[in-house]
Design an enzyme around this catalytic site. Structure first.
Site, PDB file in Angstrom:
ATOM      1  N   TRP A   1       4.596  11.047   3.728  1.00  0.00           N
ATOM      2  CA  TRP A   1       6.048  11.236   3.847  1.00  0.00           C
ATOM      3  C   TRP A   1       6.820   9.952   4.127  1.00  0.00           C
ATOM      4  CZ3 TRP A   1       7.294   9.537   8.579  1.00  0.00           C
ATOM      5  CH2 TRP A   1       6.297   9.602   9.549  1.00  0.00           C
ATOM      6  N   ASN A   2       6.150   8.930   4.642  1.00  0.00           N
ATOM      7  CA  ASN A   2       6.936   7.743   4.998  1.00  0.00           C
ATOM      8  C   ASN A   2       7.064   6.824   3.779  1.00  0.00           C
ATOM      9  OD1 ASN A   2       4.160   6.989   5.212  1.00  0.00           O
ATOM     10  ND2 ASN A   2       4.810   5.128   6.207  1.00  0.00           N
TER      11      ASN A   2
ATOM     12  N   LYS B   1       2.508  13.562  -6.719  1.00  0.00           N
ATOM     13  CA  LYS B   1       2.793  14.598  -5.723  1.00  0.00           C
ATOM     14  C   LYS B   1       3.467  13.992  -4.514  1.00  0.00           C
ATOM     15  CE  LYS B   1       0.564  16.852  -2.242  1.00  0.00           C
ATOM     16  NZ  LYS B   1       1.755  17.140  -1.440  1.00  0.00           N
TER      17      LYS B   1
ATOM     18  N   GLY C   1      -2.299   7.890   2.504  1.00  0.00           N
ATOM     19  CA  GLY C   1      -2.196   8.901   3.554  1.00  0.00           C
ATOM     20  C   GLY C   1      -3.171   8.598   4.664  1.00  0.00           C
ATOM     21  N   GLY C   2      -3.536   9.624   5.412  1.00  0.00           N
ATOM     22  CA  GLY C   2      -4.418   9.423   6.564  1.00  0.00           C
ATOM     23  C   GLY C   2      -5.895   9.471   6.186  1.00  0.00           C
TER      24      GLY C   2
ATOM     25  N   GLU D   1      -5.206   4.127   0.191  1.00  0.00           N
ATOM     26  CA  GLU D   1      -4.428   3.293   1.123  1.00  0.00           C
ATOM     27  C   GLU D   1      -4.228   4.115   2.387  1.00  0.00           C
ATOM     28  OE1 GLU D   1      -3.429   0.259   0.968  1.00  0.00           O
ATOM     29  OE2 GLU D   1      -3.826  -0.194  -1.133  1.00  0.00           O
ATOM     30  N   LEU D   2      -4.877   3.722   3.479  1.00  0.00           N
ATOM     31  CA  LEU D   2      -4.908   4.610   4.639  1.00  0.00           C
ATOM     32  C   LEU D   2      -4.203   3.987   5.844  1.00  0.00           C
ATOM     33  CD1 LEU D   2      -8.581   5.757   3.998  1.00  0.00           C
ATOM     34  CD2 LEU D   2      -6.463   6.638   3.022  1.00  0.00           C
TER      35      LEU D   2
ATOM     36  N   CYS E   1       2.297   2.303   8.165  1.00  0.00           N
ATOM     37  CA  CYS E   1       0.847   2.097   8.137  1.00  0.00           C
ATOM     38  C   CYS E   1       0.481   0.748   8.736  1.00  0.00           C
ATOM     39  CB  CYS E   1       0.333   2.210   6.710  1.00  0.00           C
ATOM     40  SG  CYS E   1       1.192   1.141   5.568  1.00  0.00           S
TER      41      CYS E   1
ATOM     42  N   GLU F   1      -4.760   5.922  15.724  1.00  0.00           N
ATOM     43  CA  GLU F   1      -3.508   5.611  15.049  1.00  0.00           C
ATOM     44  C   GLU F   1      -2.480   6.649  15.493  1.00  0.00           C
ATOM     45  OE1 GLU F   1      -3.016   6.453  10.840  1.00  0.00           O
ATOM     46  OE2 GLU F   1      -1.672   4.747  10.644  1.00  0.00           O
TER      47      GLU F   1
HETATM   48  P1  NAD Z   1      -1.564  12.921   5.079  1.00  0.00           P
HETATM   49  O1  NAD Z   1      -2.867  12.301   4.812  1.00  0.00           O
HETATM   50  O2  NAD Z   1      -1.490  14.111   5.966  1.00  0.00           O
HETATM   51  O3  NAD Z   1      -0.866  13.392   3.695  1.00  0.00           O
HETATM   52  C1  NAD Z   1      -0.730  12.525   2.609  1.00  0.00           C
HETATM   53  C2  NAD Z   1      -0.601  13.330   1.319  1.00  0.00           C
HETATM   54  O4  NAD Z   1      -1.835  13.986   1.058  1.00  0.00           O
HETATM   55  C3  NAD Z   1       0.463  14.421   1.339  1.00  0.00           C
HETATM   56  O5  NAD Z   1       1.153  14.436   0.114  1.00  0.00           O
HETATM   57  C4  NAD Z   1      -0.367  15.694   1.503  1.00  0.00           C
HETATM   58  O6  NAD Z   1       0.249  16.854   0.978  1.00  0.00           O
HETATM   59  C5  NAD Z   1      -1.599  15.343   0.703  1.00  0.00           C
HETATM   60  N1  NAD Z   1      -2.779  16.144   1.031  1.00  0.00           N
HETATM   61  C6  NAD Z   1      -3.098  16.724   2.221  1.00  0.00           C
HETATM   62  N2  NAD Z   1      -4.278  17.381   2.120  1.00  0.00           N
HETATM   63  C7  NAD Z   1      -4.712  17.210   0.850  1.00  0.00           C
HETATM   64  C8  NAD Z   1      -5.873  17.637   0.139  1.00  0.00           C
HETATM   65  N3  NAD Z   1      -6.813  18.389   0.723  1.00  0.00           N
HETATM   66  N4  NAD Z   1      -6.000  17.274  -1.155  1.00  0.00           N
HETATM   67  C9  NAD Z   1      -5.064  16.515  -1.762  1.00  0.00           C
HETATM   68  N5  NAD Z   1      -3.927  16.085  -1.132  1.00  0.00           N
HETATM   69  C10 NAD Z   1      -3.771  16.425   0.157  1.00  0.00           C
HETATM   70  O7  NAD Z   1      -0.657  11.742   5.623  1.00  0.00           O
HETATM   71  P2  NAD Z   1       0.768  11.806   6.330  1.00  0.00           P
HETATM   72  O8  NAD Z   1       0.626  12.384   7.695  1.00  0.00           O
HETATM   73  O9  NAD Z   1       1.759  12.412   5.403  1.00  0.00           O
HETATM   74  O10 NAD Z   1       1.090  10.228   6.429  1.00  0.00           O
HETATM   75  C11 NAD Z   1       0.646   9.432   7.458  1.00  0.00           C
HETATM   76  C12 NAD Z   1      -0.604   8.654   7.117  1.00  0.00           C
HETATM   77  O11 NAD Z   1      -0.411   7.881   5.937  1.00  0.00           O
HETATM   78  C13 NAD Z   1      -0.950   7.659   8.205  1.00  0.00           C
HETATM   79  O12 NAD Z   1      -2.326   7.662   8.457  1.00  0.00           O
HETATM   80  C14 NAD Z   1      -0.514   6.323   7.599  1.00  0.00           C
HETATM   81  O13 NAD Z   1      -1.116   5.202   8.159  1.00  0.00           O
HETATM   82  C15 NAD Z   1      -0.837   6.529   6.170  1.00  0.00           C
HETATM   83  N6  NAD Z   1      -0.107   5.547   5.336  1.00  0.00           N
HETATM   84  C16 NAD Z   1      -0.793   4.511   4.721  1.00  0.00           C
HETATM   85  C17 NAD Z   1      -0.110   3.562   3.972  1.00  0.00           C
HETATM   86  C18 NAD Z   1      -0.827   2.414   3.277  1.00  0.00           C
HETATM   87  O14 NAD Z   1      -0.288   1.868   2.325  1.00  0.00           O
HETATM   88  N7  NAD Z   1      -2.000   2.018   3.701  1.00  0.00           N
HETATM   89  C19 NAD Z   1       1.264   3.646   3.832  1.00  0.00           C
HETATM   90  C20 NAD Z   1       1.930   4.691   4.472  1.00  0.00           C
HETATM   91  C21 NAD Z   1       1.229   5.635   5.213  1.00  0.00           C
END
Ligand code: NAD
Length: 491
Positions: A151-152, A175, A228-229, A250-251, A284, A383
Site C-alpha cells: 500500500w505504501n 495488482k 511487500g513483506g 522487494e521486501l 521499506c 520491522e
Molecule cells: P503485504 O506483504 O501484506 O502485501 C503486499 C501485497 O501482496 C498486497 O497487494 C497484498 O494483497 C498481496 N498479497 C497478500 N497475500 C498474498 C498472497 N498470498 N498471494 C499473492 N499476493 C498476496 O505488504 P504490506 O503490509 O501491504 O506492505 C508493507 C511491506 O512492504 C513491508 O514489509 C515493507 O517493508 C514492504 N515494502 C518493501 C519495499 C521495497 O522496495 N523493498 C517497498 C515498500 C514496501
C-alpha cells in the site's frame, strides 16, 4: 456524502465490479470510497487479455521505439496529473501531501527513463567457433508479468515494474494493494489515455488470498515482480511453484544508520529524522536502528528528541503537516504491541510512544525514540513500519559494523562520518543493497535498488532492470551449402 467509486481496468475497459469493499481514510477512520474486489475470474480475464496482447495484435507487432514513445507519453501524463493523483494517495493512505506531490511528479521520470531505454536494449552477435554458422542472440519479452505491490507508494513501486516490463515488450497485470488502491486505479485512466493497446496493461485490486494468489500462480504468467513483506513473499514463492515464474522480491528492512562522533551532527540529525519519521516511518528503507558512537550519544539523542517533539502531526492534506497517520489501524496496533514489549524488556522511552491528543478517529502515533537496552529487544529486531527509532551505542568501528549487520534484513543503510576512508570501509562491509554516506532516503530511476537476505531477491531500477524482463533466444543459422555431415555426432 456519496462515496467515490473505483473500477478495475481489464483488457482496455473499466468494468462494473461484481464485488466491492470500502476504503478507509486513515486520517479520519471513515470509509470514503468503494473499491472493486477482483475475483479469481477477473484475474483470469486480465491474464488472458495480457497473454492475447503479448501474442497478437498491435502490442505484439509494435517496435521498441513505439513502445518507448508510449512510455514517455505515460510519464508526461503522470506529471500533468501529479496533483490529482497525490490528493488521492494522501486520502487513501494518509501519506502527507507534501511528499505524495513530489514523489508522483518524480514517478514520471521513471516512465521516461524506461521509455528512452526501450530501443537501446540490444541483443548480440556471437563470433561463433564454427566456420559454417552465424549466431545471434535476441532479447525477447519474458511474457506476461504479474506485478504485486503493497500500500505504501503504490505509484512509485509500480513504475519500477511497469517501466522496464513494458520497455522490454512484456504485458502486465498489476495488482494494487487492497489498502489504499485509489491512486493506482486512477492511474489506469492515464494508461488508457496514453494509448496502450487493450490488454497490454491491466490494473486491478482485490485481496491477497484469492486475487493475489490466483494472479501469481496463474499458468499464463511467466514473471512475478513483488513488493511487500517477507511472510507474503514466502506465499508468493509457494504460488510460483505452480507456474515456475521467474520472480523478484522487494521486501522489508531494519536498516541501520551509523553516526560516528566525527560526523556533522546537525546534518545527521536531519537525515535520521528523514529516515524514520518521513512517511510516518512507513517506508521499506526506514532507518529504524540508530547506532551512535558513545561520546556523542547524549548530545545526539537530545537533538533528535527536540526535533521529534517539534514535528507537526495532523491532517495529511495540509501542506504544512510533516507527519500524517499510519495507513491502517492494524498497523498501529502492531506498533503499540512491539513498543510495549520493548519497554517491558528494559527499553528506555526517550519520547513518543502514544497516540497524539486531539486527533481521535485517525490512526495517528507520535514520533517515538527508544534507547534499546540490548540488541535483542523486539523494537530492534522487528520491522515495525512506523515512526519508531531504536537507539544503540557503539565504541568502535568494528562494533558499529557488527551491530549494523546484526539483522536478517539488508535493504538500506546510512553512514555519517567526515572520514573518507572510514566511509569507504563501512560501504564495503555493510550487508545491504544500498549504502547512503552522509545522506539518507535518496532514490533515482538510474540506480539499482534491492536487498540482501530477507530484504529480497533481485534489483529494480537502473539499466539492468530491463534485462530482468527479457529472456534470450539464441538463433543458429548454418551458412554452408554442403549437406549436413555425420548426423550421429553433435556439432
Ligand atoms: P503485504 O506483504 O501484506 O502485501 C503486499 C501485497 O501482496 C498486497 O497487494 C497484498 O494483497 C498481496 N498479497 C497478500 N497475500 C498474498 C498472497 N498470498 N498471494 C499473492 N499476493 C498476496 O505488504 P504490506 O503490509 O501491504 O506492505 C508493507 C511491506 O512492504 C513491508 O514489509 C515493507 O517493508 C514492504 N515494502 C518493501 C519495499 C521495497 O522496495 N523493498 C517497498 C515498500 C514496501
Amino acid at each position: 456524502m456519496t462515496k467515490a467509486a473505483f473500477k478495475n481496468y481489464i483488457d482496455g475497459r473499466f468494468g462494473e465490479p461484481a464485488a466491492t469493499f470500502d476504503s478507509v481514510d486513515p486520517s479520519t477512520g471513515a470509509a470514503w470510497a468503494t473499491m472493486p474486489a477482483a475475483t479469481e475470474a477477473d484475474v483470469d480475464r486480465a491474464v488472458e487479455a495480457a497473454h492475447r496482447s503479448l501474442r497478437s495484435g498491435p502490442w505484439a507487432s509494435m517496435t521498441a521505439t513505439a513502445r518507448g514513445k508510449l512510455l514517455v507519453r505515460l510519464g508526461d501524463l503522470v506529471v500533468a496529473n501529479a496533483d490529482r493523483l497525490a490528493e488521492l494517495e494522501t486520502r487513501d493512505t494518509g501519506k502527507i501531501i507534501r511528499e505524495t506531490r513530489a514523489q508522483i511528479a518524480y514517478v514520471g521520470d521513471y516512465y521516461r527513463y524506461y521509455g528512452g531505454l526501450a530501443d537501446k536494449h540490444e541483443g548480440a552477435y556471437v563470433p561463433i567457433d564454427k566456420v559454417d554458422m552465424e549466431v545471434t542472440i535476441r532479447p525477447e519479452p519474458i511474457g506476461v508479468v504479474a506485478a504485486v505491490v503493497p500500500w505504501n507508494s503504490q505509484l512509485f513501486l509500480s513504475a519500477v515494474k511497469l517501466g522496464p516490463a513494458l520497455a522490454a515488450g512484456c504485458t502486465v497485470v498489476l495488482k494494487a494493494s487492497e489498502d489504499g488502491p485509489a491512486p493506482l486505479l486512477a492511474f489506469a485512466e492515464l494508461v488508457h489515455e496514453a494509448g496502450f493497446p487493450a490488454g497490454a496493461v491491466n490494473i486491478l485490486t482485490g485481496f491477497g488470498h484469492d486475487c493475489g494468489r490466483r494472479l501469481t500462480s496463474h499458468p499464463l504468467v511467466s514473471r512475478v515482480a513483488f513488493t511487500g513483506g517477507p511472510s507474503t513473499a514466502r506465499e508468493i514463492v509457494r504460488n510460483t511453484a505452480e507456474n515456475l515464474a521467474y520472480t523478484t522480491l522487494e521486501l522489508g528492512g531494519k536498516s541501520p544508520v551509523v553516526v560516528f562522533a566525527d560526523a556533522d551532527l546537525d546534518s545527521a540529525v536531519n537525515a535520521v529524522v528523514a529516515g524514520i519519521f518521513a512517511a510516518t516511518g512507513q517506508s521499506c528503507v526506514a532507518g529504524s536502528r540508530l547506532l551512535v558512537e558513545r561520546p556523542v550519544k547524549e548530545e545526539f539523542i537530545g537533538q533528535l528528541k527536540r526535533k521529534a517533539e517539534s514535528i507537526k502531526i495532523g491532517d495529511p492534506q495540509d501542506p504544512a503537516t510533516e507527519m500524517g497517520p499510519l495507513a491502517t489501524s492494524k498497523q498501529r496496533d502492531w506498533i503499540e504491541k512491539i513498543v510495549a514489549e520493548s519497554l517491558a524488556k528494559g527499553g528506555r522511552l526517550v519520547t513518543g510512544g502514544t497516540r497524539p491528543e486531539g486527533l481521535a478517529g485517525g490512526f495517528y502515533y507520535t514520533p517515538t525514540i527508544i534507547e534499546a537496552a540490548a540488541p535483542d529487544l523486539p523494537c530492534v529486531r522487528e520491522e515495525l513500519f512506523g515512526p519508531v527509532l531504536s537507539v544503540l551505542p557503539f565504541d568502535s568501528e568494528a562494533e558499529a559494523l557488527a551491530l549494523a549487520n546484526d539483522t536478517p534484513f539488508g535493504l538500506a543503510s546510512g553512514v555519517f562520518t567526515s572520514n573518507l576512508g572510514k566511509a569507504h570501509r563501512m560501504a564495503r562491509s555493510i550487508h545491504a543493497g544500498v549504502v547512503w554516506i552522509n545522506t539518507y532516503r535518496a532514490v533515482s530511476p538510474l540506480v539499482p535498488f534491492g536487498g540482501y537476505g530477507l530484504s529480497g531477491l533481485g534489483r529494480e531500477g537502473g539499466l539492468d532492470a530491463i534485462r530482468d524482463y527479457t529472456r534470450s533466444k539464441s538463433v543458429w543459422i548454418r551458412t554452408s551449402d554442403e549437406p549436413i555431415p555425420d548426423p550421429f555426432v553433435m556439432r
